[in-house]
Scaffold this motif. Structure first.
Motif, short mmCIF file in Angstrom:
data_model
loop_
_atom_site.label_atom_id
_atom_site.label_comp_id
_atom_site.label_asym_id
_atom_site.label_seq_id
_atom_site.Cartn_x
_atom_site.Cartn_y
_atom_site.Cartn_z
N CYS A 176 -17.88 74.26 -16.83
CA CYS A 176 -18.70 75.45 -17.04
C CYS A 176 -18.21 76.57 -16.14
CB CYS A 176 -20.17 75.13 -16.74
SG CYS A 176 -21.24 76.55 -17.03
N ASN A 178 -20.00 79.35 -15.66
CA ASN A 178 -21.14 80.06 -15.08
C ASN A 178 -21.36 79.58 -13.65
OD1 ASN A 178 -21.53 81.53 -17.35
ND2 ASN A 178 -23.05 80.12 -18.21
N PHE A 182 -28.55 77.04 -8.93
CA PHE A 182 -29.18 75.73 -8.70
C PHE A 182 -28.30 74.58 -9.14
CE2 PHE A 182 -30.53 77.45 -12.80
CZ PHE A 182 -30.10 76.45 -13.66
N CYS A 183 -27.20 74.87 -9.83
CA CYS A 183 -26.54 73.84 -10.65
C CYS A 183 -25.27 73.29 -10.01
CB CYS A 183 -26.22 74.43 -12.02
SG CYS A 183 -25.48 73.23 -13.12
N VAL A 185 -23.16 71.36 -11.69
CA VAL A 185 -22.17 71.06 -12.74
C VAL A 185 -20.82 71.77 -12.53
CG1 VAL A 185 -21.65 71.34 -15.21
CG2 VAL A 185 -23.82 70.33 -14.49
N GLN A 220 -21.18 72.19 -22.01
CA GLN A 220 -22.19 72.69 -21.06
C GLN A 220 -22.70 74.05 -21.52
OE1 GLN A 220 -23.53 70.98 -18.86
NE2 GLN A 220 -22.09 69.35 -18.37
N ARG A 296 -28.57 83.95 -13.65
CA ARG A 296 -28.55 83.80 -15.12
C ARG A 296 -28.75 85.20 -15.65
NH1 ARG A 296 -28.62 78.49 -17.22
NH2 ARG A 296 -29.84 79.10 -19.02
FE1 SF4 Z 1 -23.30 76.00 -16.37
FE2 SF4 Z 1 -25.62 75.19 -17.42
FE3 SF4 Z 1 -25.07 74.65 -14.86
FE4 SF4 Z 1 -25.60 77.17 -15.58
S1 SF4 Z 1 -27.03 75.41 -15.70
S2 SF4 Z 1 -23.90 76.50 -14.26
S3 SF4 Z 1 -24.71 77.25 -17.62
S4 SF4 Z 1 -23.97 73.89 -16.64
#
Ligand code: SF4
Ligand code: 5AD
Length: 512
Positions: A176, A178, A182-183, A185, A220, A296
């Motif tokens: 991803c 982005n 908080f993420c 990923v 994602q 976001r």
């Molecule tokens: Fe990527 Fe979704 Fe994590 Fe945002 S919440 S960084 S869009 S994986």
């Protein structure tokens, strides 16, 4: 494969976490089988206990833990599981333990430092090395740790052992770009890598040829699909083309991102009959201030606007979402905004999360973390509101006719009513009563379709019992049902299939 015994070595893959991991585990199993390993026999009880969080080795020579780092206390749970495995391994010479997935990517050498009985550690970018690392660990009698910073081999090119005969996941991208604060990923799965459309389409054709009638495209952030090869419209085109695959009946996808969600995707959904009337659109927060802090880039008005346009084009779409409660700095006013947007959005259901800091993410270091009791209280209010909405929306389904793709293992007894369970077109969970005259020969198999009328709407499921009163009850035997039957007749144990249209989650565990 080198082996010291005459019988083939058996393996067990235990999956924690989200759909990405479930899908990766299909690859791990496929690679191990290609390397000559055979699935370890597991009994139903062991499966059940494993789902409840235990890691049981059940006679396996190789145990692979595909880990998740999104859940709270993930590391403690992993080392707890590894502790159990240590005692099993002591009694079984030659047994090997491998740890992969997001937590392995995160902890690296830390795993063998704390659990020296682990043989192999591999990351999210190099699933392909697992068989070689097992061999090397055996040969060198030393733990092998290999983590890559970036994807070397797209997992979709690896052999696969699919969980379900009738529903398949096909990944279109991994990673991803982005930077939601908080993420975890982006840190663990890296930058987005897109597969080329011909590869995706070829895989869809292959799984359909094997009997699948439902495909879920995974990424994602599916809306940014194509940016890497210079085609911003690629996802809408992919939906339309994939949806025309002969034999494919149901096409779904997850997850879109509200910032990048464009009207060409809505148009492709509306005009492609196989694309199901369902959308999972993560809101995260209804407060524009918090959305900004989450990095976001959409705002609540834009989010609601998308829902409106989706519903105009696809009136019966069931829209679901993800919401985080208690992001750092969230005030009562911010939370009230979330409640307001949730009220307006009328989600069919929502996955709700209490914010929990992931070490290494920007939000984890923010000063104004919200106290647990405040988060818990807000969380309770959100769940109550959403449950009321889900119940009302489900009750509105009463009287409508649903086509249910029957899932594995969903049959449940309800008094003396036998029911099968599956997903409606809009992905709602439906229990369908079998009329008394339907014998075992005519009963729908997993993968078959049943048409019935909804008679009751509960918060998390529908009942469609029209068949009991002589009303609508039609079974359509499908290629997928045939494939399921072939798989069942051909093998005694396929290691617990997940079921058609099971809840698809990215970045978060599906078992909570
Ligand atoms: Fe990527 Fe979704 Fe994590 Fe945002 S919440 S960084 S869009 S994986
Ligand atoms: N805390 C709480 N929820 C989170 N999610 C992702 N990271 C966190 C976190 N640190 C949720 C988001 C995302 C879903 C898959 O998991 O809502 O959409």
């Amino acid at each position: 494969m080198t082996t010291t015994t005459t019988r083939p070595r058996s393996y067990l893959v235990r999956t924690m976490g989200c759909q990405m991991n479930v899908h990766d585990s299909e690859r791990l199993a496929g690679m191990l089988e290609a390397a000559g390993y055979v699935p370890a026999a597991t009994d139903a009880l062991a499966e059940e206990r494993a789902r409840a969080g235990d890691t049981l080795a059940e006679g396996a020579d190789i145990v692979v833990l595909n880990t998740c780092s999104v859940r709270e206390n993930a590391a403690d749970r992993l080392f707890g599981n590894l502790g159990q495995l240590a005692s099993i391994k002591r009694g079984r010479p030659g047994m090997q333990i491998a740890v992969g997935g997001c937590l392995a990517q995160h902890l690296r050498d830390g795993i063998v430092e704390r659990a020296p009985w682990v043989d192999v550690v591999f990351g999210t970018h190099n699933l392909d090395v697992l068989p070689a690392l097992l061999d090397r660990a055996r040969h060198n009698a030393a733990a092998q740790v290999e983590i890559e910073e970036a994807l070397k081999v797209f997992p979709s090119t690896l052999p696969s052992k699919r969980e379900s005969a009738y529903a398949a996941w096909v990944s279109i991208s991994v990673g991803c770009n982005n930077t939601c604060t908080f993420c975890i990923v982006p840190t663990l799965r890296g930058k987005e890598r897109d597969r080329r459309p011909p590869d995706v389409l070829a895989e869809i054709e292959a799984v359909v040829a094997q009997g699948a009638i439902e495909v879920t495209l995974l990424g994602q952030n599916v809306n940014s699909y194509g940016v890497s090869f210079g085609d911003r419209g690629a996802f809408a085109k992919l939906l339309a083309t994939a949806g025309r695959t002969p034999g494919l009946e149901r096409l779904r996808f997850t997850s879109p991102h509200p910032a990048a969600f464009t009207d060409d995707v809505i148009a492709a959904m509306a005009t492609t009959p196989t694309v199901m009337p369902q959308l999972h659109m993560p809101l995260q927060s209804g407060s524009d201030r918090i959305l900004r802090a989450m990095r976001r880039s959409y705002r609540s008005q834009r989010f609601l606007g998308i829902l409106e346009r989706v519903r105009q084009a696809i009136p019966h779409a069931a829209i679901t979402t993800d919401i985080i409660v208690g992001f750092p700095g969230e005030t009562e006013e911010d939370f009230a905004d979330t409640l307001r947007v949730v009220s307006e959005a009328r989600f069919a259901s929502a996955f709700t999360f209490k914010y929990s800091p992931r070490p290494g993410t920007p939000a984890a270091d923010l000063p104004d973390q919200v106290p647990d009791d405040v988060v818990a209280e807000r969380y309770g209010r959100l769940i109550e509101l959403q449950e009321r909405i889900s119940t009302e929306e489900n009750q509105r389904q009463v009287g409508t006719t649903v086509d249910v793709l029957v899932a594995e293992g969903g049959g449940r007894k309800d008094g003396d009513t036998a029911r099968v369970t599956g997903r409606a077109a809009d992905n709602r969970l439906v229990h369908v009563a079998l009329p008394a005259h339907v014998g075992p020969e005519e009963a729908p198999r997993p993968g078959d379709m049943v048409r019935a009328e909804v008679t009751h709407g509960a918060p998390f499921h529908l009942l469609a019992d029209s068949g009991l009163r002589g009303g609508t009850f039609e079974v359509r035997r499908t290629r997928a049902g045939d494939a399921w039957q072939r798989a069942r007749d051909g093998a005694h144990d396929h290691g617990g299939a997940a079921g058609a249209g099971g809840t698809v989650r990215l970045g978060m565990p599906r078992v909570r």
